[in-house]
Design an enzyme around this catalytic site. Structure first.
Site, short mmCIF file in Angstrom:
data_model
loop_
_atom_site.label_atom_id
_atom_site.label_comp_id
_atom_site.label_asym_id
_atom_site.label_seq_id
_atom_site.Cartn_x
_atom_site.Cartn_y
_atom_site.Cartn_z
N GLN A 132 39.09 28.49 39.10
CA GLN A 132 39.63 30.08 39.78
C GLN A 132 39.20 29.25 41.24
O GLN A 132 38.29 29.50 41.37
CB GLN A 132 39.56 31.24 39.90
N PRO B 86 40.15 36.28 35.57
CA PRO B 86 38.97 35.27 35.83
C PRO B 86 37.75 36.83 36.65
O PRO B 86 38.47 38.32 36.76
CB PRO B 86 39.51 35.13 37.33
N GLY C 22 40.28 41.53 31.85
CA GLY C 22 38.83 41.13 32.11
C GLY C 22 38.15 42.54 31.59
O GLY C 22 37.72 42.13 31.20
N TYR D 258 41.47 38.54 49.32
CA TYR D 258 40.67 37.22 49.30
C TYR D 258 41.27 35.97 50.87
O TYR D 258 42.81 37.02 51.20
CB TYR D 258 40.00 36.36 48.65
N ARG E 72 47.23 33.16 41.76
CA ARG E 72 46.84 34.51 41.68
C ARG E 72 47.06 35.74 43.14
O ARG E 72 46.88 34.99 43.60
CB ARG E 72 45.32 35.43 41.48
#
Ligand code: FMN
Length: 373
Positions: free
Chosen positions: A103, A25, A325, A183, A231
């Protein structure tokens, strides 16, 4: 020439994948302010499918119109227009032979631009470490969040479940719950951002409760046969040095999310050296421990574009799949490059300079389309 182990089929729950290479992501903050995925985004995501990636995982996508949005121009999966925008993306990826997971992201305290609210909500009212990231147009410290009330927690869990249902309607093959990188869910998992004295805080077994409720509600929303992953990470965007206390904490988290009903675990890592970030106090790697404890497919991340590291991680049983990534940005055809025994191009920071916005993505599309393998 022996075939690289990444070029072999894989399976996540009911989802059959042509190989073990996935795009990690990556937020590209490239909507036009409305959170609706654009035509440029459909082109961008389809490019990785055309390049041979077995799975594409989208950028973190906000889940409600309350406190979840992290960045200006971030996509959402809330309104009918946003579902329709993502539908164009999933169709483009499928037409290019790929599979795509959305995601699901809630920023928690790490908000740098939410057009729906000035309020931020986190497990506890703790000033976030670090500062807003300039690549997403931010500067200065993050706001002090409110500690989530029990009603807030209910709303947060329901927001993830609603968004997962929207993702299924938009044609995604799977959803990935963003529990990594500092997060909201990671804020619950982390002792210094979760000072709660109720059942959502305390020891790791309490701090993982929020993630468990999110998984259970997401599962109920999408049904038993729809692949759901999570994740997780030790490192955070605002604290790269953070590590879990050891294998015991890791096992507690892995077991809890497995019982709650995920189909895969994706372990993010932004260390300069993957082994340094991934190795636990026991000497085992965090991804291999996750495989052993859960019996589920585990996706390893962090520098996996390097062909030798990718081979070792798969051959030595550290992971079932690899996510790329920066390596995918530099090599949207990475699986084809690897299958041909060639060397992938190095990532160049200029690919994301001066920022990661729509204009940047459009120039990336034009450049990599011109250079297709
Ligand atoms: C531009 C950019 C945006 C990112 N956005 C996200 C994101 O939305 N969600 C997420 O879980 N990780 C995000 N990451 C982290 C990557 O998924 C990945 O963990 C990190 O780049 C390390 O992997 P790599 O060595 O293959 O680049 C982002 C990374 C980059 C470079």
């Amino acid at each position: 020439m022996t075939v690289h182990p990444v070029i072999s089929p894989a399976r996540i729950g009911s989802l059959q994948l042509r190989n073990r290479a996935a795009v990690a992501p990556m937020s590209r903050v490239s909507t036009r302010g409305d959170g609706v995925a654009t035509a440029a985004m459909a082109e961008y995501y389809a490019r990785f499918a055309a390049g041979g990636f077995g799975l594409v995982i989208t950028e973190g996508t906000y889940i409600d119109e309350r406190f979840s949005q992290a960045y200006p121009d971030q996509p959402g999966i809330v309104t009918a227009e946003q579902v329709e925008g993502w539908h164009r993306v999933t169709e483009a990826v499928r037409a290019a032979g790929g599979r795509i997971a959305l995601q699901l992201m809630h920023a928690g305290a790490l908000v740098q631009g939410n057009r729906h609210s000035d309020r931020t909500v986190a497990p506890s009212a703790v000033p976030p470490k670090g500062a807003k990231m300039s690549a997403y147009g931010g500067e200065g410290p993050f706001a002090l969040p409110d500690a989530a009330s029990r009603t807030d927690i209910r709303d947060l869990v329901e927001g993830f479940a609603f968004a997962a249902g929207q993702a299924r309607a938009a044609g995604f093959d799977a959803v990935e719950i963003h529990g990594a990188n500092g997060y909201l869910i990671d804020q619950f998992l982390t002792g210094y951002t979760n000072l709660r004295d109720d059942e959502y805080g305390g020891e790791p077994a309490g701090r993982v409760r929020f993630a468990v409720e999110v998984i259970e509600e997401v599962r109920a929303a999408v049904g038993a046969d729809f692949p759901v992953g999570i994740r997780l990470s030790q490192t955070k965007v605002n604290d790269f040095g953070y590590r879990w206390s050891g294998a015991v904490e890791a096992e507690t988290i892995f077991r809890a999310v497995t019982v709650a009903g995920v189909d895969y675990l994706h372990l993010a890592s932004e260390g300069r050296d993957w082994y340094e970030t991934a190795t636990l106090d026991t000497g085992d790697t965090i991804t291999r421990l996750a495989r052993t404890v859960t019996g589920l497919p585990v996706l390893a991340n962090g520098g996996m574009h390097a062909p030798d590291l990718a081979r070792t991680v798969l051959d030595e049983g550290h992971a079932d799949m690899l996510t790329l990534g920066r390596g995918a940005l530099a090599n949207p055809d990475w699986p084809k490059v690897i299958a041909a025994g060639a060397h992938p191009a190095e990532f160049d920071r200029a690919l994301l300079t001066p920022d990661v916005t729509l204009a940047n993505q459009q120039s990336w599309n034009a450049r990599v389309t011109a250079n297709a393998v």
